[in-house]
Design a protein around this motif. Structure first.
Motif, mmCIF file in Angstrom:
data_model
loop_
_atom_site.group_PDB
_atom_site.id
_atom_site.type_symbol
_atom_site.label_atom_id
_atom_site.label_comp_id
_atom_site.label_asym_id
_atom_site.label_seq_id
_atom_site.Cartn_x
_atom_site.Cartn_y
_atom_site.Cartn_z
ATOM 1 N N VAL A 10 0.835 -1.105 0.056
ATOM 2 C CA VAL A 10 0.081 0.065 -0.070
ATOM 3 C C VAL A 10 0.860 1.258 -0.058
ATOM 4 C CG1 VAL A 10 -1.820 1.302 1.328
ATOM 5 C CG2 VAL A 10 -2.025 -1.119 1.092
ATOM 6 N N ALA A 11 1.806 1.252 0.797
ATOM 7 C CA ALA A 11 2.654 2.318 0.778
ATOM 8 C C ALA A 11 3.494 2.561 -0.365
ATOM 9 C CB ALA A 11 4.016 2.136 1.859
ATOM 10 N N ALA A 12 3.897 1.560 -1.211
ATOM 11 C CA ALA A 12 4.449 1.476 -2.936
ATOM 12 C C ALA A 12 3.199 2.183 -3.533
ATOM 13 C CB ALA A 12 5.040 0.164 -3.198
ATOM 14 N N ALA A 13 2.152 1.699 -3.634
ATOM 15 C CA ALA A 13 1.096 2.344 -4.345
ATOM 16 C C ALA A 13 0.682 3.616 -3.978
ATOM 17 C CB ALA A 13 -0.196 1.493 -4.015
ATOM 18 N N ARG A 14 0.916 4.111 -2.784
ATOM 19 C CA ARG A 14 0.828 5.496 -2.452
ATOM 20 C C ARG A 14 1.784 6.536 -2.997
ATOM 21 N NH1 ARG A 14 -3.395 8.366 -1.662
ATOM 22 N NH2 ARG A 14 -4.071 6.444 -0.178
ATOM 23 N N ALA A 32 -6.378 2.058 -4.854
ATOM 24 C CA ALA A 32 -7.404 0.977 -4.935
ATOM 25 C C ALA A 32 -7.046 -0.168 -4.582
ATOM 26 C CB ALA A 32 -7.906 1.099 -6.362
ATOM 27 N N ALA A 33 -7.665 -0.706 -3.520
ATOM 28 C CA ALA A 33 -7.690 -2.240 -3.050
ATOM 29 C C ALA A 33 -8.591 -3.087 -3.806
ATOM 30 C CB ALA A 33 -7.799 -2.281 -1.451
ATOM 31 N N GLN A 34 -8.149 -3.981 -4.379
ATOM 32 C CA GLN A 34 -9.126 -4.840 -5.276
ATOM 33 C C GLN A 34 -8.776 -6.416 -4.931
ATOM 34 O OE1 GLN A 34 -7.493 -3.798 -9.278
ATOM 35 N NE2 GLN A 34 -8.936 -2.074 -9.359
ATOM 36 N N VAL A 35 -10.051 -7.004 -4.521
ATOM 37 C CA VAL A 35 -9.764 -8.622 -4.455
ATOM 38 C C VAL A 35 -10.638 -9.182 -5.396
ATOM 39 C CG1 VAL A 35 -10.481 -10.202 -2.819
ATOM 40 C CG2 VAL A 35 -9.881 -7.904 -1.992
ATOM 41 N N ILE A 36 -10.213 -10.155 -6.111
ATOM 42 C CA ILE A 36 -10.839 -10.981 -7.121
ATOM 43 C C ILE A 36 -10.990 -12.301 -7.091
ATOM 44 C CG2 ILE A 36 -10.135 -9.306 -8.925
ATOM 45 C CD1 ILE A 36 -7.841 -11.056 -9.670
ATOM 46 N N PRO A 37 -11.771 -13.052 -7.693
ATOM 47 C CA PRO A 37 -12.228 -14.159 -7.566
ATOM 48 C C PRO A 37 -11.426 -15.507 -8.412
ATOM 49 C CG PRO A 37 -13.898 -13.339 -9.009
ATOM 50 C CD PRO A 37 -12.842 -12.346 -8.579
ATOM 51 N N TRP A 38 -11.673 -16.726 -8.216
ATOM 52 C CA TRP A 38 -10.963 -17.692 -8.973
ATOM 53 C C TRP A 38 -11.668 -18.189 -10.164
ATOM 54 C CZ3 TRP A 38 -14.442 -21.357 -9.094
ATOM 55 C CH2 TRP A 38 -15.466 -21.501 -8.094
ATOM 56 N N ASN A 39 -12.997 -17.709 -10.515
ATOM 57 C CA ASN A 39 -13.604 -18.208 -11.768
ATOM 58 C C ASN A 39 -13.062 -17.745 -12.850
ATOM 59 O OD1 ASN A 39 -14.672 -15.960 -11.007
ATOM 60 N ND2 ASN A 39 -16.546 -16.532 -11.448
ATOM 61 N N PHE A 40 -12.515 -16.376 -12.945
ATOM 62 C CA PHE A 40 -12.069 -15.848 -14.199
ATOM 63 C C PHE A 40 -10.779 -15.134 -13.646
ATOM 64 C CE2 PHE A 40 -16.410 -16.169 -15.140
ATOM 65 C CZ PHE A 40 -16.425 -16.933 -16.490
ATOM 66 N N GLY A 100 -4.697 3.089 4.321
ATOM 67 C CA GLY A 100 -3.870 3.783 3.160
ATOM 68 C C GLY A 100 -4.752 3.729 1.919
ATOM 69 N N VAL A 101 -5.894 2.660 1.889
ATOM 70 C CA VAL A 101 -6.575 2.707 0.486
ATOM 71 C C VAL A 101 -7.866 3.572 0.479
ATOM 72 C CG1 VAL A 101 -5.547 0.189 0.368
ATOM 73 C CG2 VAL A 101 -8.162 0.773 1.104
ATOM 74 N N ASP A 102 -7.979 3.985 -0.756
ATOM 75 C CA ASP A 102 -9.208 4.944 -1.026
ATOM 76 C C ASP A 102 -10.601 4.637 -1.519
ATOM 77 O OD1 ASP A 102 -7.483 7.408 0.111
ATOM 78 O OD2 ASP A 102 -6.355 6.722 -1.801
ATOM 79 N N LYS A 103 -10.122 3.337 -2.076
ATOM 80 C CA LYS A 103 -11.318 2.631 -2.940
ATOM 81 C C LYS A 103 -11.264 1.175 -2.834
ATOM 82 C CE LYS A 103 -13.737 1.150 -6.467
ATOM 83 N NZ LYS A 103 -14.862 1.401 -6.803
ATOM 84 N N VAL A 104 -12.179 0.465 -2.693
ATOM 85 C CA VAL A 104 -12.288 -1.076 -2.579
ATOM 86 C C VAL A 104 -13.147 -1.762 -3.692
ATOM 87 C CG1 VAL A 104 -12.901 -2.932 -1.036
ATOM 88 C CG2 VAL A 104 -11.585 -0.935 -0.177
#
Lengths: 356, 482
Positions: B63-67, B152-160, B226-230
């Protein structure tokens, strides 16, 4: 046929639309169905099916109630079938089958007896270097060339097909069309390829189309009748489905896509619908009818796509020259080249394949 | 004649599988402090590769690197320049398409026909599409001074795995945000190849950071100050937790959650194509699709005939080796998912639904489920209410269009629906009544970067794809814009 008012009291009036359950004529996606026993003789039509053709209005009611075809969905399905991977032994097997299904065709104003005799010899010995190459199913010519072909092919088992009925436009009287058939039969034709009256079909006069096919079938007797729908002129996939059912109802032994004189000729989606129709016809009546894809099939890859479709739509038992044919001239040489490639492990040039 | 298709397996070596994959943080491939994850090949059940995973401390670092990247480089860069990077990434995906397709099939279990023809090309298309947007944001109706949100913090699934990464990354980057993204713990490989493509494209360090890990890392990431968007795509249960934990913070949130989509087939439909659409709706990607058409509502007057055709068609689906180009239905992603599907199928049988199972021969090893159809699945049964996320279709009938709409809407979800009729007015009328984010007319499971995708109700909120997908990553004057 001429008394539509009587339809209200005939069984046709009770004939449910295809959406209803009986006799369930709707064309379905019969993919990879169970194999069927090979059946050469034809049982009669169930009475409820025969009643569909009682009048133009009952024919129209039936044909217009067939389930619609969604072009986008149909083409997407056909595209997926086209990606089936056929290799090695299956490929060689299909190449041989495809050659044995070809009606080797010449339908030109410039046709001569010499040209027809050459083509007959090609049918007899497609690849002189490999005499085990299967012979083609038939030769297809104009009526005035039938005698030459029949003489050259006598005793070979290769059939002589003749186009007739004012081919390719079909714009003549029924008398002339029947005389055309008689000419071909007298000269020794084993199979007649007739054209439907597309004008009558497009104007909704289904009874006229029906009557011409039944008259042609009567003239043919035991001779195989192929009915050319000329799908390139029918305009829609719905039209192709209706024309297929109309021809089947009228007694066509084969339903055939095209004359080869109109573009587009055979396409995969159109052939898909026709294969569905014969499959459903079989489910409904017990009769096994056949399909011929004609025109536009030039490569082995094309031919194999068609055969995959025959397998997955009509069923494996339709993989037989009695039940599926290609109307083509050029494809045989590509099939032969690919066959040699399978046998020799490398490609050879067209110089090794005889032109005719 | 019996026709046998020769098996046509794609060459697994094209995936250039490594024995171990590293995280991608601040422009470098590094080891995380978490325990290594083991990626499994679902088609065999055997291990595929080890993946270094993140710890909570790694989340801080990323997150610090992204900032830093946001403040020093990315937010100041002109949109046209950002667009160039995105075009480069899109081309990189296209260039390595075959490798990505094979790797995705190995790691996820889905058929090569789908990864090759759908997942990978679509992923590239998303980057191409949003690349074009990067320099057009200022005067395109996003408010008077649209700006990026930040990290932005993003969490994605395993289907695609790869496609969801593209859906998340492309709009975020085009809008000028930097990203920390966590792939699903069973499918980290393709996004780490995407990391190579990103690195090769010369994207400035820290703009994209990829942290493999399990749910705890996802939680640490979305809750990070440190994230602004999820942005989250996954189950409704986890989505609810995220929304709870974000309440009262400044973070902007979009959720793309579960679904129980209805495919409605009217008597006047083009039936053969409707059969194809229903098959595609539920058996595409083994039914592991949040917008799957997992409920079939068929008009009673054609139900018997339609189901006969559907079963004939479904019986022809080729189930097996996902690497075989002739395979239609591949492997379920994990043993846990297989267990869940099996359990829900048992519930369907116990509750009295009529079960039909495809006669397809299943491979002896790996996680496979034969295509399954439950008829007479009433609205009260679990198979009609719960998201199964497998190749299992629940069928019921309806009599009138109003009843069809009422039944289709009778779910807490609202992600997708399909309407099958040749009558245009009926299609429009029914679509207007359906509470679903996506309604397909005479087709199903069609996706395009230009079209917004997202849900109603417990299927989440916010849109991905199209200009609305971009708005989800922008500060706009008016939240209602687009």
């Amino acid at each position: 046929m001429s008394k539509p008012a009587a339809a209200a009291t005939t069984p046709a009036a009770k004939q449910p639309t295809p959406a209803a359950k009986q006799p369930a004529p709707a064309a379905g996606p019969h993919v990879a169905p169970q194999p069927l026993p090979v059946q050469r003789s034809k049982p009669g039509l169930p009475p409820d099916v025969a009643a569909i053709s009682a009048s133009n209005s009952s024919l129209k009611a039936f044909l217009h109630a067939l389930p619609a075809v969604d072009p986008v969905g149909l083409e997407a399905r056909v595209a997926v079938l086209g990606t089936r991977s056929i290799k090695k032994d299956s490929k060689l097997q299909l190449i041989d089958l495809a050659i044995s299904m070809v009606d080797l065709t010449t339908l030109e104003g410039a046709d001569t007896e010499g040209k027809v005799r050459n083509l007959c010899r090609k049918a007899l010995l497609p690849d002189p270097d490999y005499p085990d190459t299967p012979r083609t199913a038939a030769i297809c010519v104009y009526p005035d060339m039938v005698r030459t072909a029949a003489t050259t092919l006598a005793g070979s088992g290769i059939r002589v097909a003749s186009v007739a009925t004012a081919f390719p436009a079909g714009r003549s009287s029924l008398e002339v069309k029947l005389a055309d058939i008689a000419l071909a039969l007298e000269a020794g034709a084993d199979e007649i390829d007739m054209v439907i009256d597309r004008g009558a079909f497009l104007s909704g006069n289904y009874a006229k189309v029906f009557e011409e096919i039944t008259a042609a079938k009567k003239a043919c007797g035991q001779t195989v009748l192929k009915v050319i729908l000329e799908t390139g002129e029918l305009g829609t996939y719905d039209g192709v489905r209706r024309a297929s059912w109309l021809a089947l109802l009228a007694g066509a032994d084969f339903i055939k896509t095209s004359t080869g004189k109109v573009s587009p000729a055979a396409t995969l989606p159109v052939t898909y619908l026709m294969l569905q129709a014969v499959r459903n016809w079989h489910d409904m009546t017990g009769q096994r009818r056949s399909v011929k894809a004609a025109g536009g099939i030039r490569t082995t890859k094309d031919a194999i796509k068609y055969l995959v479709m025959v397998n997955e739509v009509a069923g494996a038992s339709w993989l037989d020259p009695d039940y599926f044919r290609f109307g083509a001239s050029g494809v045989v040489n590509d099939l032969i080249m690919q066959r040699r490639t399978q046998k020799e492990g490398h490609y050879s040039g067209p110089g090794y394949v005889t032109v005719d | 004649m019996e026709l046998h298709y020769a098996s046509a397996p794609e060459n697994a070596s094209i995936a250039r599988l490594a024995s171990r994959y590293q995280m991608f943080v601040d422009g470098k491939f590094i080891d995380g402090q978490g325990p290594d994850l083991e990626s499994t090949n679902p088609a065999t059940g055997k291990p595929l590769a080890a993946v270094s995973s993140a710890s909570a401390a790694d989340v801080d670092t990323a997150v610090a690197a992204a900032r830093r990247a946001y403040e020093n480089v990315w937010s100041a860069m002109p949109g046209a320049e950002r667009g160039k990077y995105l075009f480069r990434i899109a081309r990189g995906i296209a260039e390595r398409a075959r490798e990505l397709a094979v790797l995705e099939t190995l790691d996820n279990g889905k058929p090569i026909r789908e990864t090759r023809d759908f997942d990978v090309p679509n992923a590239a298309q998303h980057f191409f599409y949003y690349a074009g947007w990067a320099d057009k944001i200022q005067h395109a109706g996003f408010g008077s001074r649209p700006g990026a949100l930040g990290v932005a913090a993003q969490v994605i699934p395993w289907n695609f795995p790869l496609l969801m990464a593209a859906w998340k990354l492309a709009p975020a980057l085009a809008a000028g945000n930097t990203v920390v993204i966590k792939p699903a713990e069973t499918t980290s490989l393709s996004i780490l190849i995407l990391a190579e493509i990103i690195a090769d494209a010369g994207l400035p360090a820290g703009v994209v950071n990829i942290l493999p890990g399990a749910g705890d890392i996802g939680a640490a990431l979305v809750e990070h100050d440190g994230v602004d968007k999820v942005a989250f795509t996954g189950s409704t249960a986890v989505g609810k937790k995220i929304q709870h934990s974000l309440a009262g913070t400044h973070k902007k949130l979009t959720l793309e959650l579960g679904g129980k989509g209805a495919n409605i087939v009217f008597a006047d439909a083009a039936q053969d194509q409707a059969v194809e659409g229903v098959v595609n709706g539920i058996f595409f990607n083994q039914g592991q699709v949040c917008c799957a058409g997992s409920r079939l509502l068929v008009q009673e007057s054609i139900a018997e005939e339609f189901l006969d055709r559907l079963k004939t068609r479904a019986a022809a689906l080729r189930v097996g080796d996902p690497l075989d180009k002739n395979t239609d239905v591949g492997a379920i992603n994990s043993a846990a998912q297989l267990t869940k599907i099996t359990e829900l199928c048992a519930a369907g049988s116990n509750e009295g639904a009529g079960r039909w199972t495809s006669p397809a021969m299943l491979p002896e090893q790996g996680f496979f489920v034969a295509p399954t159809i439950f008829t007479d699945a009433t609205a009260s049964m679990r198979i009609s209410r719960e998201e199964i996320f497998g190749p299992v279709l629940a069928v019921s009938t309806f009599r009138t269009p109003d009843e069809a709409v009422a039944k289709a809407n009778n779910t807490p979800y609202g992600l997708s629906a399909g309407v099958w009729t040749e009558k245009g007015s009926r299609a429009m009328g029914v679509a207007a009544g359906l509470k679903a984010g996506v309604v397909w007319d005479n087709t199903f499971n069609k996706f395009d970067p230009t079209a917004a995708f997202g849900g109603y109700g417990e299927s989440g909120f916010g849109r991905e794809g199209g200009p609305s997908g971009l708005a989800a990553y922008l500060n706009t004057d008016d939240e209602g814009v687009l």
